[in-house]
Design a protein around this motif. Structure first.
Motif, PDB file in Angstrom:
ATOM      1  N   PRO A   2       0.808  -1.233   0.000  1.00  0.00           N
ATOM      2  CA  PRO A   2       0.000   0.000   0.000  1.00  0.00           C
ATOM      3  C   PRO A   2       0.836   1.276   0.000  1.00  0.00           C
ATOM      4  O   PRO A   2       0.281   2.370  -0.021  1.00  0.00           O
ATOM      5  CB  PRO A   2      -0.792  -0.123   1.304  1.00  0.00           C
ATOM      6  CG  PRO A   2       0.121  -0.888   2.214  1.00  0.00           C
ATOM      7  CD  PRO A   2       0.841  -1.883   1.320  1.00  0.00           C
ATOM      8  N   ARG A   3       2.165   1.151   0.021  1.00  0.00           N
ATOM      9  CA  ARG A   3       3.000   2.340   0.224  1.00  0.00           C
ATOM     10  C   ARG A   3       2.926   3.334  -0.927  1.00  0.00           C
ATOM     11  O   ARG A   3       2.989   4.539  -0.724  1.00  0.00           O
ATOM     12  CB  ARG A   3       4.453   1.921   0.464  1.00  0.00           C
ATOM     13  CG  ARG A   3       4.641   1.135   1.750  1.00  0.00           C
ATOM     14  CD  ARG A   3       6.103   0.882   2.045  1.00  0.00           C
ATOM     15  NE  ARG A   3       6.730   0.020   1.055  1.00  0.00           N
ATOM     16  CZ  ARG A   3       7.850   0.319   0.409  1.00  0.00           C
ATOM     17  NH1 ARG A   3       8.450   1.473   0.621  1.00  0.00           N
ATOM     18  NH2 ARG A   3       8.373  -0.524  -0.453  1.00  0.00           N
ATOM     19  N   ALA A  27       1.383   8.741  -2.710  1.00  0.00           N
ATOM     20  CA  ALA A  27       0.698   9.663  -3.614  1.00  0.00           C
ATOM     21  C   ALA A  27      -0.285  10.538  -2.852  1.00  0.00           C
ATOM     22  O   ALA A  27      -0.379  11.754  -3.088  1.00  0.00           O
ATOM     23  CB  ALA A  27      -0.019   8.880  -4.712  1.00  0.00           C
ATOM     24  N   LEU A  28      -1.026   9.939  -1.934  1.00  0.00           N
ATOM     25  CA  LEU A  28      -1.976  10.705  -1.129  1.00  0.00           C
ATOM     26  C   LEU A  28      -1.256  11.717  -0.255  1.00  0.00           C
ATOM     27  O   LEU A  28      -1.680  12.876  -0.134  1.00  0.00           O
ATOM     28  CB  LEU A  28      -2.816   9.760  -0.265  1.00  0.00           C
ATOM     29  CG  LEU A  28      -3.788   8.845  -1.014  1.00  0.00           C
ATOM     30  CD1 LEU A  28      -4.399   7.824  -0.065  1.00  0.00           C
ATOM     31  CD2 LEU A  28      -4.872   9.652  -1.711  1.00  0.00           C
ATOM     32  N   GLU A  29      -0.150  11.298   0.369  1.00  0.00           N
ATOM     33  CA  GLU A  29       0.610  12.203   1.232  1.00  0.00           C
ATOM     34  C   GLU A  29       1.202  13.368   0.443  1.00  0.00           C
ATOM     35  O   GLU A  29       1.404  14.458   0.977  1.00  0.00           O
ATOM     36  CB  GLU A  29       1.734  11.432   1.938  1.00  0.00           C
ATOM     37  CG  GLU A  29       1.230  10.494   3.008  1.00  0.00           C
ATOM     38  CD  GLU A  29       2.358   9.730   3.691  1.00  0.00           C
ATOM     39  OE1 GLU A  29       3.430   9.551   3.078  1.00  0.00           O
ATOM     40  OE2 GLU A  29       2.169   9.311   4.832  1.00  0.00           O
ATOM     41  N   GLY A  30       1.489  13.119  -0.826  1.00  0.00           N
ATOM     42  CA  GLY A  30       2.009  14.180  -1.670  1.00  0.00           C
ATOM     43  C   GLY A  30       0.932  15.088  -2.214  1.00  0.00           C
ATOM     44  O   GLY A  30       1.233  16.072  -2.902  1.00  0.00           O
ATOM     45  N   GLY A  31      -0.324  14.778  -1.928  1.00  0.00           N
ATOM     46  CA  GLY A  31      -1.427  15.594  -2.409  1.00  0.00           C
ATOM     47  C   GLY A  31      -1.832  15.288  -3.837  1.00  0.00           C
ATOM     48  O   GLY A  31      -2.438  16.130  -4.510  1.00  0.00           O
ATOM     49  N   HIS A  32      -1.527  14.063  -4.316  1.00  0.00           N
ATOM     50  CA  HIS A  32      -1.798  13.711  -5.716  1.00  0.00           C
ATOM     51  C   HIS A  32      -2.847  12.600  -5.783  1.00  0.00           C
ATOM     52  O   HIS A  32      -2.525  11.423  -5.975  1.00  0.00           O
ATOM     53  CB  HIS A  32      -0.500  13.267  -6.397  1.00  0.00           C
ATOM     54  CG  HIS A  32       0.611  14.259  -6.262  1.00  0.00           C
ATOM     55  ND1 HIS A  32       0.564  15.513  -6.818  1.00  0.00           N
ATOM     56  CD2 HIS A  32       1.800  14.176  -5.608  1.00  0.00           C
ATOM     57  CE1 HIS A  32       1.681  16.167  -6.530  1.00  0.00           C
ATOM     58  NE2 HIS A  32       2.436  15.384  -5.800  1.00  0.00           N
ATOM     59  N   GLU A  80      -2.611  -1.565  -3.813  1.00  0.00           N
ATOM     60  CA  GLU A  80      -3.318  -1.878  -2.573  1.00  0.00           C
ATOM     61  C   GLU A  80      -3.722  -0.606  -1.848  1.00  0.00           C
ATOM     62  O   GLU A  80      -2.917   0.307  -1.691  1.00  0.00           O
ATOM     63  CB  GLU A  80      -2.405  -2.728  -1.677  1.00  0.00           C
ATOM     64  CG  GLU A  80      -3.056  -3.234  -0.417  1.00  0.00           C
ATOM     65  CD  GLU A  80      -2.117  -4.108   0.402  1.00  0.00           C
ATOM     66  OE1 GLU A  80      -2.377  -4.282   1.606  1.00  0.00           O
ATOM     67  OE2 GLU A  80      -1.117  -4.587  -0.172  1.00  0.00           O
ATOM     68  N   GLN A  81      -4.953  -0.555  -1.398  1.00  0.00           N
ATOM     69  CA  GLN A  81      -5.450   0.589  -0.644  1.00  0.00           C
ATOM     70  C   GLN A  81      -4.844   0.593   0.750  1.00  0.00           C
ATOM     71  O   GLN A  81      -4.903  -0.405   1.454  1.00  0.00           O
ATOM     72  CB  GLN A  81      -6.975   0.509  -0.536  1.00  0.00           C
ATOM     73  CG  GLN A  81      -7.628   1.600   0.279  1.00  0.00           C
ATOM     74  CD  GLN A  81      -7.971   2.809  -0.555  1.00  0.00           C
ATOM     75  OE1 GLN A  81      -7.070   3.538  -0.957  1.00  0.00           O
ATOM     76  NE2 GLN A  81      -9.246   3.029  -0.827  1.00  0.00           N
ATOM     77  N   PRO A  82      -4.247   1.698   1.200  1.00  0.00           N
ATOM     78  CA  PRO A  82      -3.677   1.714   2.546  1.00  0.00           C
ATOM     79  C   PRO A  82      -4.759   1.790   3.615  1.00  0.00           C
ATOM     80  O   PRO A  82      -5.809   2.419   3.404  1.00  0.00           O
ATOM     81  CB  PRO A  82      -2.819   2.992   2.545  1.00  0.00           C
ATOM     82  CG  PRO A  82      -3.456   3.867   1.531  1.00  0.00           C
ATOM     83  CD  PRO A  82      -4.017   2.952   0.476  1.00  0.00           C
ATOM     84  N   ALA A  83      -4.490   1.179   4.758  1.00  0.00           N
ATOM     85  CA  ALA A  83      -5.451   1.221   5.857  1.00  0.00           C
ATOM     86  C   ALA A  83      -5.624   2.643   6.383  1.00  0.00           C
ATOM     87  O   ALA A  83      -6.654   2.983   6.953  1.00  0.00           O
ATOM     88  CB  ALA A  83      -4.990   0.296   6.976  1.00  0.00           C
ATOM     89  N   VAL A  84      -4.590   3.478   6.188  1.00  0.00           N
ATOM     90  CA  VAL A  84      -4.606   4.849   6.702  1.00  0.00           C
ATOM     91  C   VAL A  84      -4.952   5.825   5.580  1.00  0.00           C
ATOM     92  O   VAL A  84      -4.403   6.920   5.501  1.00  0.00           O
ATOM     93  CB  VAL A  84      -3.251   5.204   7.339  1.00  0.00           C
ATOM     94  CG1 VAL A  84      -3.048   4.443   8.635  1.00  0.00           C
ATOM     95  CG2 VAL A  84      -2.107   4.910   6.368  1.00  0.00           C
ATOM     96  N   SER A 108       4.906   5.045   8.625  1.00  0.00           N
ATOM     97  CA  SER A 108       5.197   5.722   7.371  1.00  0.00           C
ATOM     98  C   SER A 108       4.764   4.895   6.181  1.00  0.00           C
ATOM     99  O   SER A 108       4.909   3.685   6.150  1.00  0.00           O
ATOM    100  CB  SER A 108       6.705   5.970   7.275  1.00  0.00           C
ATOM    101  OG  SER A 108       7.093   6.111   5.942  1.00  0.00           O
ATOM    102  N   SER A 109       4.247   5.586   5.180  1.00  0.00           N
ATOM    103  CA  SER A 109       3.857   4.879   3.956  1.00  0.00           C
ATOM    104  C   SER A 109       5.070   4.297   3.263  1.00  0.00           C
ATOM    105  O   SER A 109       4.965   3.382   2.468  1.00  0.00           O
ATOM    106  CB  SER A 109       3.173   5.854   3.012  1.00  0.00           C
ATOM    107  OG  SER A 109       4.098   6.789   2.510  1.00  0.00           O
ATOM    108  N   THR A 110       6.251   4.840   3.537  1.00  0.00           N
ATOM    109  CA  THR A 110       7.424   4.448   2.773  1.00  0.00           C
ATOM    110  C   THR A 110       8.385   3.571   3.561  1.00  0.00           C
ATOM    111  O   THR A 110       9.434   3.200   3.066  1.00  0.00           O
ATOM    112  CB  THR A 110       8.173   5.695   2.290  1.00  0.00           C
ATOM    113  OG1 THR A 110       8.377   6.567   3.391  1.00  0.00           O
ATOM    114  CG2 THR A 110       7.377   6.412   1.234  1.00  0.00           C
ATOM    115  N   GLY A 111       8.058   3.230   4.801  1.00  0.00           N
ATOM    116  CA  GLY A 111       8.869   2.289   5.543  1.00  0.00           C
ATOM    117  C   GLY A 111      10.247   2.802   5.856  1.00  0.00           C
ATOM    118  O   GLY A 111      10.494   3.994   5.940  1.00  0.00           O
ATOM    119  N   MET A 112      11.225   1.898   6.042  1.00  0.00           N
ATOM    120  CA  MET A 112      12.580   2.276   6.415  1.00  0.00           C
ATOM    121  C   MET A 112      13.460   2.398   5.184  1.00  0.00           C
ATOM    122  O   MET A 112      13.164   1.895   4.136  1.00  0.00           O
ATOM    123  CB  MET A 112      13.176   1.219   7.365  1.00  0.00           C
ATOM    124  CG  MET A 112      12.447   1.116   8.699  1.00  0.00           C
ATOM    125  SD  MET A 112      12.435   2.676   9.587  1.00  0.00           S
ATOM    126  CE  MET A 112      14.176   2.808   9.989  1.00  0.00           C
TER     127      MET A 112
END
Length: 319
Positions: free
Chosen positions: A134-135, A140-145, A158-162, A229-233
């Motif tokens: 889902p990352r 994309a959502l966190e970037g406003g896109h 995959e749709q993220p849970a958050v 984080s959506s992008t992990g480590m």
């Protein structure tokens, strides 16, 4: 040989670079190191093209392996001309045999709003969605896109849970990009952006010492509980990252708005009793960024707000 290739490429000495790249004993390592340098610092278009042509002709089977990290760094450093050239080289060579290597590039491109690059990766390496989970949508959502998030979902992402939280963070990102202080303040009141940070392995090219003397690469900051984080480590870029938001604020064309946004961001993320060492390292990174880019007013704003935090501006100057 590696240092010579980098020096020739950086200085734009095309004939010298071609001689070095045609040397019988040159291996992939000097070329890989040169690609890393061009991703961080940028090269003239002619020497960049010569390097990528040499890598494509000699190391076609390994091309994606050699270039995926420089590609990622070029996007993070906003050297988009370099990123464009690397994408073109990969596309021309049809170097898409290891789709898992596109994971972080896809996430970063989604965050940055590079819809054409996202579309291309989804077309030539659809298996990347299996690895990225889902990352990519969350980034994309966190970037406003929103349109890129939908593009990835339509391709099987995959749709993220958050989902709702990521969309809200995207509004924060857009407010900062737009230089809209009032909107940022309104969103900051209703949206909890966690102040528990963890420093990742990303380096701006500046190696710093965080407060307390612990070694810390100037890094992206990633959410811990309650939101992962959506992008992990690893090497990442995301909304909610102090580093990114500060830089976005500094680049607002209206200097007056920019100068107000910087202290607003610092005050929001910097606890009254002092910040975690990783956040202080980010502020040092931002100060260096302002020096390099000539953002004088934003640097003044940063020093002013830190002076109100028990003289933390003096510690920043020392670092």
């Amino acid at each position: 040989l590696s240092a010579a290739v980098v020096a020739a490429g950086k200085k734009g000495h095309l004939d010298v670079l071609k001689v070095l790249l045609q040397h019988d004993q040159i291996s992939s390592k000097p070329m890989e190191m040169a690609a890393s340098d061009v991703a961080r610092h940028g090269w003239p278009a002619a020497t960049l093209s010569a390097l990528l042509q040499a890598m494509s002709s000699r190391y076609r089977p390994e091309l994606l392996q050699l270039l995926h990290k420089p590609l990622l760094v070029s996007l993070q450093q906003e050297h988009f001309a370099v990123g464009e050239a690397i994408f073109a080289a990969l596309e021309a060579a049809a170097a898409t045999d290891q789709p898992e290597l596109f994971q972080e590039v896809l996430v970063t491109a989604a965050f940055l709003g590079l819809s054409d690059k996202v579309s291309w990766m989804l077309k030539v390496a659809p298996a990347v969605l299996v690895k990225v989970g889902p990352r990519a949508v969350a980034a994309a959502l966190e970037g406003g896109h929103q349109h890129i998030a939908q593009l990835i979902l339509d391709a099987g992402g995959e749709q993220p849970a958050v989902h709702k939280a990521a969309s809200k963070r995207g509004q924060v990102t857009q407010a900062v990009r737009d230089g809209n202080l009032a909107q940022f303040n309104d969103l900051a009141k209703e949206l909890h952006l966690p102040l528990v940070w963890a420093c990742s392995a990303y380096s701006d090219g500046y190696r710093l010492k965080a407060a307390g003397g612990a070694s810390c690469a100037t890094a992206n900051i990633q959410f811990q509980e309650p939101y992962h984080s959506s992008t992990g480590m690893g090497i990442r870029l995301q909304c909610g990252c102090v580093r990114f938001l500060l830089r976005a604020a500094a680049k607002v064309p209206d200097v007056a708005n920019s100068r107000q946004l910087v202290p607003a961001l610092v005050q929001h993320f910097y606890p009254a009793n002092g910040a975690p060492s990783e956040v202080e390292a980010i502020l040092v990174s931002f100060a260096v960024f302002c020096v390099h880019k000539g953002h004088l007013e934003q640097l003044r704003a940063l020093f002013h707000v830190l002076a109100c935090h028990g003289g933390r501006d003096r510690l920043l100057l020392r670092d």
